[in-house]
Write an enzyme that holds these catalytic residues in place. Structure first.
Site, short mmCIF file in Angstrom:
data_model
loop_
_atom_site.label_atom_id
_atom_site.label_comp_id
_atom_site.label_asym_id
_atom_site.label_seq_id
_atom_site.Cartn_x
_atom_site.Cartn_y
_atom_site.Cartn_z
N HIS A 7 9.52 -3.85 8.67
CA HIS A 7 8.29 -4.19 7.96
C HIS A 7 8.65 -4.74 6.59
O HIS A 7 9.68 -4.37 6.01
CB HIS A 7 7.41 -2.94 7.82
N GLU A 58 4.10 -11.63 9.48
CA GLU A 58 3.33 -11.05 8.38
C GLU A 58 3.78 -11.65 7.05
O GLU A 58 4.70 -11.11 6.42
CB GLU A 58 3.53 -9.54 8.32
N GLY A 99 -3.57 -8.83 6.25
CA GLY A 99 -4.96 -9.16 5.94
C GLY A 99 -5.95 -8.99 7.07
O GLY A 99 -7.13 -9.31 6.91
N ALA A 136 -3.57 -2.24 8.33
CA ALA A 136 -3.38 -0.98 7.63
C ALA A 136 -4.60 -0.62 6.81
O ALA A 136 -5.42 0.20 7.22
CB ALA A 136 -2.12 -1.06 6.75
N SER A 137 -4.76 -1.26 5.65
CA SER A 137 -5.79 -0.84 4.70
C SER A 137 -7.20 -0.97 5.26
O SER A 137 -8.09 -0.19 4.88
CB SER A 137 -5.67 -1.63 3.39
N ILE A 147 -0.37 -9.36 2.67
CA ILE A 147 -0.52 -7.97 3.07
C ILE A 147 -1.42 -7.24 2.08
O ILE A 147 -1.21 -7.29 0.87
CB ILE A 147 0.85 -7.28 3.17
N ASN A 197 -1.21 0.81 11.00
CA ASN A 197 -0.14 1.38 10.20
C ASN A 197 -0.75 2.13 9.01
O ASN A 197 -1.40 1.52 8.16
CB ASN A 197 0.78 0.25 9.71
N LEU A 198 -0.55 3.43 8.96
CA LEU A 198 -1.13 4.23 7.89
C LEU A 198 -0.31 4.21 6.61
O LEU A 198 -0.73 4.76 5.59
CB LEU A 198 -1.33 5.67 8.36
N LYS A 199 0.89 3.58 6.67
CA LYS A 199 1.78 3.49 5.51
C LYS A 199 1.90 4.86 4.84
O LYS A 199 2.10 5.86 5.52
CB LYS A 199 1.27 2.41 4.55
#
EC number: 5.3.1.1
Length: 215
Positions: A85, A133, A173, A194-195, A138, A6-8
């Site tokens: 989400h 989640e 995470g 994501a991150s 997150i 997920n690139l948010k």
């Protein structure tokens, strides 16, 4: 194991990450998908990577300015969508309507949930998968599989008690291959992250290291 990145709304290059994800998936045989901003869906899909929307709205064609129409994201090349989400929470009725919208557009669905109780409720709505989640984890780099593995096993049990056909994914995470292994050991069949990729200095290297245990 399904890996959904997920690139948010991170300041990353979605096409660069999509190209890397497509290459890593082709080279390893691991299913990897990318969920960019809605405006970037077409560009990401053109790379050949499996492309997902970050959200679809609980609406049909009509007067819904600002909504994300399921048919529109499908036309842009999306094959699936996240719903609910923890950064875009919805009421249960809206989750149900978004699932209906996704079904109309033939999109695969993952409904996110904060805990096993919510996983059970989400599974009852009939998505393809649910993802547990815990929001406090997150973006922390501490996976739920390590912080509180019971949440994952309880989520798997909660979904199975409602509908055994609904897969359970693990998020929050996730950043390493060990995290993927741990999630699989706890019964998850996919991960959301994501991150760990979107904010990495070298997204391709991050993806390669992530899926290495699965290749």
């Amino acid at each position: 194991m399904f890996v959904l990145v997920n690139l948010k709304a991170y300041p990353c290059d979605p096409v660069e990450i999509a190209e890397a994800a497509a290459d890593v998936s082709d080279e390893t045989g691991v299913r990897v998908a990318v969920a960019p901003q809605a405006a970037h869906l077409s560009a990401v899909a053109e790379t050949g990577v499996e492309t997902w929307a970050q959200h679809v709205s609980p609406v049909e064609h009509g007067s819904h300015t600002g909504s994300t129409l399921a048919e529109a994201v499908a036309d842009a090349g999306a094959e699936g969508t996240l719903i609910n989400h923890s950064e875009a929470r919805r009421k249960l009725a809206d989750i149900d309507a978004s699932l209906d919208a996704a079904e109309r557009a033939d999109l695969e669905t993952v409904v996110c949930a904060n805990n096993p109780e919510q996983v059970g409720a989400a599974a009852a709505l009939g998505p393809d998968a649910v993802a547990v989640e815990p929001p406090e984890l997150i973006g922390t780099g501490t996976p739920v599989s390590k912080a509180d593995p019971d949440i994952v096993t309880d989520a798997v049990e909660a979904a199975a008690a409602v509908d055994e056909s609904v897969d359970v994914f693990c998020g929050a995470g996730i950043s390493t291959g060990d995290d993927l292994d741990a999630a699989a050991d706890l019964g998850a069949t996919g991960v959301l992250l994501a991150s760990g990729v979107a904010k990495a200095d070298d997204p391709r290297a991050a993806l390669e290291a992530l899926v290495e245990p699965l290749a």
